[in-house]
Write an enzyme that holds these catalytic residues in place. Structure first.
Site, short mmCIF file in Angstrom:
data_model
loop_
_atom_site.label_atom_id
_atom_site.label_comp_id
_atom_site.label_asym_id
_atom_site.label_seq_id
_atom_site.Cartn_x
_atom_site.Cartn_y
_atom_site.Cartn_z
N SER A 132 19.00 57.86 38.26
CA SER A 132 17.95 56.86 38.28
C SER A 132 18.30 55.69 39.21
O SER A 132 18.53 55.91 40.40
CB SER A 132 17.68 56.38 36.85
N HIS A 155 13.98 60.34 40.08
CA HIS A 155 12.65 60.42 39.46
C HIS A 155 11.88 59.14 39.75
O HIS A 155 12.46 58.13 40.16
CB HIS A 155 12.76 60.64 37.95
#
Length: 254
Positions: A132, A155
């Site tokens: 992340s 993501h």
């Protein structure tokens, strides 16, 4: 009858033993405090090495305090260390070791910007995971490594999985996502198109959107420079330090 004079020597005050000295605010006591507060023993004020090691583990804690059972890296602890490492002339290089699940986006970007703007050589090493918002931190250095079995989850920026109910919220998240994409593509060899494709892929993460890249895959995509461990990272950092010294000496001669 004459009294016998008291020849007993006055009692000397008892000296604290070695263990008490260590725990009463001395050097060893200070180290214990640093372990409790920062999770590490070496800070830039210590003179054992010309390299400062910064660890970013667990979840990156930003504006919201996380539950006590969470393993966290508090960005308000990291920023003073980065400033001190920049100011301390005895520190010649910075090694950042990551094993993080991500966390606060703005805190992660703040750390990334600070690492990228340090004037001294920097190397990052992803161990376990750099997921992340850990991705921008991993690419913020002059050179980056990833362990062969380490993973990086790429993501989209999101909140808690709740439905976004207003257009303004979506627009804010979209702009924040653009900030992340821009930083990663500027500080690595991955193209914007490839990074977006990894970020928005629908087939790689179960019931989610995004991609898991492992070790060599992160290198092949151009996100990380090289697969390696602590030995390779230290060797590269020492090489960068020597190059930095040579460049400095050339500037002085000129």
């Amino acid at each position: 009858m004459n009294e016998t004079p008291n020849t007993q020597q006055p009692q000397q005050p008892q000296q604290p033993n070695q263990d008490e000295k260590k725990t009463e605010g001395g050097k060893d006591g200070g180290i214990i405090d640093k372990i409790q507060q920062l999770g590490q023993t070496n800070v830039p004020q210590m003179e054992q090495s010309n390299i400062h090691v910064l660890t970013i583990v667990g979840q990156i804690e930003g504006h919201m305090q996380l539950p006590p059972q969470n393993k966290t890296t508090k960005y308000e602890h990291m920023i003073p260390q980065l400033v001190a490492a920049e100011q301390n002339q005895k520190i010649e290089g910075l090694l950042i070791i990551l094993n993080t699940v991500g966390g606060d986006v703005e805190a992660g970007l703040a750390l990334s910007e600070m690492i990228s703007s340090i004037s001294k050589p920097t190397v990052t090493l992803v161990l376990g995971g750099g997921h992340s918002i850990g991705v921008p931190i991993a690419v913020a250095s002059d050179y980056s490594f990833i362990a062969e079995t380490a993973t990086m989850t790429i993501h989209p920026v999101r909140l808690t999985g709740l439905v976004i109910g207003v257009p303004q919220t979506f627009e804010y998240l979209d702009k924040m996502q653009d900030r992340v994409i821009s930083f990663v593509t500027r500080h690595s060899n991955v193209t914007e198109e490839d990074f977006k494709e990894l970020m928005l892929s629908k087939g790689n993460l179960t019931r989610d959107i995004g991609t898991n890249v492992i070790g060599a895959d992160a290198v092949s995509h151009g996100i990380i420079n090289e697969v390696g461990g602590i030995g390779q990272a230290m060797k590269k950092l020492n090489e960068l330090i020597e190059q930095h010294k040579q460049m400095g000496s050339k500037d002085v001669v000129q």
